[in-house]
Design a protein around this motif. Structure first.
Motif, short mmCIF file in Angstrom:
data_model
loop_
_atom_site.label_atom_id
_atom_site.label_comp_id
_atom_site.label_asym_id
_atom_site.label_seq_id
_atom_site.Cartn_x
_atom_site.Cartn_y
_atom_site.Cartn_z
N LYS A 85 68.56 0.11 50.94
CA LYS A 85 68.51 1.27 50.85
C LYS A 85 69.59 1.89 50.67
O LYS A 85 69.83 2.14 52.07
CB LYS A 85 66.99 1.47 50.40
N ALA A 170 66.98 2.97 43.61
CA ALA A 170 66.50 2.02 44.26
C ALA A 170 65.49 2.80 43.76
O ALA A 170 63.93 1.82 43.62
CB ALA A 170 66.69 1.78 45.70
N ILE A 176 71.01 1.55 45.44
CA ILE A 176 72.07 0.46 46.49
C ILE A 176 72.67 -0.26 45.81
O ILE A 176 73.62 0.26 44.56
CB ILE A 176 70.70 -1.04 46.25
#
Length: 197
Positions: A85, A170, A176
């Motif tokens: 992330k 995400a 991401i």
């Protein structure tokens, strides 16, 4: 004579791994060959389809998760790498920076791709820069780069017919970076699936 044949076969197998494509993986690799390219780590099946979690021996520090699509009949035909992330603000600057700093690395290997960075839904309420991440999360904005074979060619390089670097959300504050590689045998897998329709 038998020893020479075994030696030649060994050299052919070695050379196929020597010239492997992305993450040390090649078009059509069997599950066993992918396992070998993952330091003996057996791929973990995700569902009752062709997707497997893998840990390639040739990984990249940007990505932490790798998925391989491996057909029983045609072998490896698709790879997806996914980053951790990336915490980002409403402007999406951190996610954009990750994309634009990584994209030239793909260009260095596969040539110039085409980049799309913009609003895809003209009716969105998130069309201002300060809502960049909201628009992405809502599906009203895209940021990606794509590579296709040049005119008159069947593959880009390494038996690849399509590469896509892209971003996604995400959750509500993290994005991401994803990287997809599609091999030439993907069409055979699609044709096999279409036969049941």
């Amino acid at each position: 004579m038998k020893k020479i044949a075994v030696l030649i076969l060994g050299l052919l197998l070695f050379s196929s791994f020597l010239y492997a494509g992305p993450f040390g993986l090649s078009n059509g690799m069997t599950l066993e060959e992918v396992t070998e390219a993952c330091n003996g780590e057996i791929p973990k099946r995700i569902a009752q389809d062709d997707r497997y979690f893998i840990i390639p021996s040739k990984s990249h520090s940007t990505f932490t998760t790798y998925i391989a699509w491996i057909s029983e009949d045609y072998g490896l035909y698709h790879i997806r790498a996914i980053s951790d992330k990336i915490h980002t603000n409403n402007y999406g600057k951190e996610l954009q920076n990750a994309f634009y700093s990584f994209e030239p690395r793909i260009e260095n290997t596969y040539g110039k791709g085409s980049i799309f960075d913009g609003i895809t839904d003209s009716n969105t309420i998130w069309d201002q820069d300060k809502y960049w991440f909201n628009a992405l999360s809502d599906g009203a904005r895209d940021l990606y780069a794509e590579w296709y074979p040049k005119q008159g060619q069947k593959v880009i390089k390494d038996d690849l017919t399509y590469i896509r670097l892209w971003v996604s959300n995400a959750d509500y504050e993290n994005g991401i970076l994803l990287l997809d590689y599609e091999f030439v045998n993907h069409k055979q897998v699609e044709a096999q699936e279409d036969d049941v329709l």
